[in-house]
Design a protein around this motif. Structure first.
Motif, PDB file in Angstrom:
ATOM      1  N   UNK A 126      54.207  43.153  40.351  1.00  0.00           N
ATOM      2  CA  UNK A 126      55.041  44.356  40.467  1.00  0.00           C
ATOM      3  C   UNK A 126      55.683  44.756  39.145  1.00  0.00           C
ATOM      4  N   UNK A 127      55.921  43.819  38.242  1.00  0.00           N
ATOM      5  CA  UNK A 127      56.640  44.113  36.995  1.00  0.00           C
ATOM      6  C   UNK A 127      56.033  45.255  36.178  1.00  0.00           C
ATOM      7  N   UNK A 128      54.702  45.341  36.034  1.00  0.00           N
ATOM      8  CA  UNK A 128      54.150  46.411  35.187  1.00  0.00           C
ATOM      9  C   UNK A 128      54.159  47.799  35.838  1.00  0.00           C
ATOM     10  N   UNK A 129      54.446  47.880  37.144  1.00  0.00           N
ATOM     11  CA  UNK A 129      54.441  49.183  37.798  1.00  0.00           C
ATOM     12  C   UNK A 129      55.691  49.955  37.405  1.00  0.00           C
ATOM     13  N   UNK A 154      58.521  48.711  39.402  1.00  0.00           N
ATOM     14  CA  UNK A 154      58.892  47.387  38.915  1.00  0.00           C
ATOM     15  C   UNK A 154      59.756  47.471  37.668  1.00  0.00           C
ATOM     16  N   UNK A 155      59.371  48.335  36.730  1.00  0.00           N
ATOM     17  CA  UNK A 155      60.163  48.489  35.509  1.00  0.00           C
ATOM     18  C   UNK A 155      61.546  49.068  35.805  1.00  0.00           C
ATOM     19  N   UNK A 156      61.621  49.984  36.762  1.00  0.00           N
ATOM     20  CA  UNK A 156      62.910  50.567  37.127  1.00  0.00           C
ATOM     21  C   UNK A 156      63.816  49.546  37.808  1.00  0.00           C
ATOM     22  N   UNK A 157      63.248  48.748  38.721  1.00  0.00           N
ATOM     23  CA  UNK A 157      64.057  47.806  39.503  1.00  0.00           C
ATOM     24  C   UNK A 157      64.344  46.515  38.752  1.00  0.00           C
ATOM     25  N   UNK A 158      63.399  46.078  37.933  1.00  0.00           N
ATOM     26  CA  UNK A 158      63.508  44.768  37.298  1.00  0.00           C
ATOM     27  C   UNK A 158      63.789  44.841  35.805  1.00  0.00           C
ATOM     28  N   UNK A 159      63.631  45.997  35.207  1.00  0.00           N
ATOM     29  CA  UNK A 159      63.773  46.104  33.764  1.00  0.00           C
ATOM     30  C   UNK A 159      62.487  45.682  33.071  1.00  0.00           C
ATOM     31  N   UNK A 160      62.537  45.640  31.780  1.00  0.00           N
ATOM     32  CA  UNK A 160      61.347  45.296  30.995  1.00  0.00           C
ATOM     33  C   UNK A 160      61.396  43.889  30.423  1.00  0.00           C
ATOM     34  N   UNK A 161      62.559  43.247  30.488  1.00  0.00           N
ATOM     35  CA  UNK A 161      62.733  41.948  29.851  1.00  0.00           C
ATOM     36  C   UNK A 161      63.271  40.934  30.857  1.00  0.00           C
ATOM     37  N   UNK A 162      63.092  39.683  30.542  1.00  0.00           N
ATOM     38  CA  UNK A 162      63.551  38.608  31.421  1.00  0.00           C
ATOM     39  C   UNK A 162      65.043  38.707  31.705  1.00  0.00           C
ATOM     40  N   UNK A 163      65.843  38.983  30.683  1.00  0.00           N
ATOM     41  CA  UNK A 163      67.287  39.090  30.887  1.00  0.00           C
ATOM     42  C   UNK A 163      67.652  40.159  31.907  1.00  0.00           C
ATOM     43  N   UNK A 164      66.966  41.299  31.844  1.00  0.00           N
ATOM     44  CA  UNK A 164      67.207  42.363  32.821  1.00  0.00           C
ATOM     45  C   UNK A 164      66.854  41.878  34.227  1.00  0.00           C
ATOM     46  N   UNK A 165      65.693  41.258  34.352  1.00  0.00           N
ATOM     47  CA  UNK A 165      65.221  40.809  35.665  1.00  0.00           C
ATOM     48  C   UNK A 165      66.158  39.771  36.272  1.00  0.00           C
ATOM     49  N   UNK A 189      70.265  41.865  43.398  1.00  0.00           N
ATOM     50  CA  UNK A 189      70.241  43.237  43.910  1.00  0.00           C
ATOM     51  C   UNK A 189      68.825  43.652  44.304  1.00  0.00           C
ATOM     52  N   UNK A 190      67.848  43.302  43.471  1.00  0.00           N
ATOM     53  CA  UNK A 190      66.465  43.645  43.772  1.00  0.00           C
ATOM     54  C   UNK A 190      66.005  42.967  45.050  1.00  0.00           C
ATOM     55  N   UNK A 191      66.378  41.697  45.222  1.00  0.00           N
ATOM     56  CA  UNK A 191      66.012  40.961  46.438  1.00  0.00           C
ATOM     57  C   UNK A 191      66.528  41.711  47.666  1.00  0.00           C
ATOM     58  N   UNK A 192      67.761  42.167  47.594  1.00  0.00           N
ATOM     59  CA  UNK A 192      68.368  42.889  48.718  1.00  0.00           C
ATOM     60  C   UNK A 192      67.649  44.212  48.989  1.00  0.00           C
ATOM     61  N   UNK A 193      67.099  44.837  47.963  1.00  0.00           N
ATOM     62  CA  UNK A 193      66.384  46.096  48.166  1.00  0.00           C
ATOM     63  C   UNK A 193      65.047  45.882  48.862  1.00  0.00           C
ATOM     64  N   UNK A 194      64.466  44.707  48.705  1.00  0.00           N
ATOM     65  CA  UNK A 194      63.179  44.422  49.337  1.00  0.00           C
ATOM     66  C   UNK A 194      63.330  43.843  50.738  1.00  0.00           C
ATOM     67  N   UNK A 195      64.445  43.195  51.037  1.00  0.00           N
ATOM     68  CA  UNK A 195      64.637  42.493  52.310  1.00  0.00           C
ATOM     69  C   UNK A 195      65.897  42.984  53.003  1.00  0.00           C
ATOM     70  N   UNK A 196      65.835  43.052  54.327  1.00  0.00           N
ATOM     71  CA  UNK A 196      67.057  43.338  55.075  1.00  0.00           C
ATOM     72  C   UNK A 196      67.579  42.071  55.734  1.00  0.00           C
TER      73      UNK A 196
END
Length: 164
Positions: free
Chosen positions: A71-74, A77-88, A94-101
């Motif tokens: 998902x990272x290169x999409x 993915x870039x919007x939700x996770x950022x482009x770098x490890x620190x961002x992710x 927060x990203x986990x919560x967006x994918x799961x209820x």
């Protein structure tokens, strides 16, 4: 799991595409919600395909390892996770919560290269398989070694200390 629990279809689409299995659940918009029951049926099918029925835990962890690199290169993915490890890492809870209820995930910053994640109201089996696999895939994608320490607080609460 609560009967209204959902996950995002993209996870199913990535898993079925990666191992080449067909499933009607993979058809549709990637960010539509799918029921947890159906999501988990497909993920178990994939894990069993990969590792066999006696190694479900290992298969689930392997499935988790694919998610981040796929998902990272999409764009999303870039919007939700950022482009770098620190961002992710900073955005992981927060990203986990967006994918799961299901359940809650919260992060604590402990030091420069250490975060603690609390997975609450979320099954230990899934945190310790798919969840750890996702973090392993994230660090592998960024070519960084990682140490993940696990504390089982209860069957529905796990704490992960992630150091790199």
């Amino acid at each position: 799991m609560p009967s209204a629990a959902t996950n995002k279809r993209i996870f199913v689409q990535l898993v079925t595409k990666r191992i080449g299995i067909d499933d009607p659940l993979a058809v549709g918009e990637p960010y539509d919600d799918v029921s947890w029951h159906d999501y988990f049926r497909v993920v178990v099918k994939a894990a069993t395909h990969l590792q066999g029925p006696d190694r479900l835990y290992e298969g689930l962890r392997e499935v988790g390892r694919w998610f981040y690199p796929d998902i990272a290169p999409t764009t999303v993915g870039r919007l939700m996770l950022g482009r770098h490890l620190g961002d992710a890492i900073r955005q992981a809870a927060e990203t986990w919560q967006q994918f799961n209820t299901v359940g809650r995930v919260r992060a604590e910053f402990l030091s420069d290269r250490q975060f603690r994640y609390h997975f609450e109201d979320y099954p230990v089996l899934l945190t310790e398989s798919i969840g750890i696999g996702i973090f392993e895939g994230m660090f592998r994608h960024h070519h960084m070694p990682v140490v993940i320490l696990v504390a089982r607080i209860s069957p529905m609460h796990t704490v992960l200390d992630i150091c790199w």
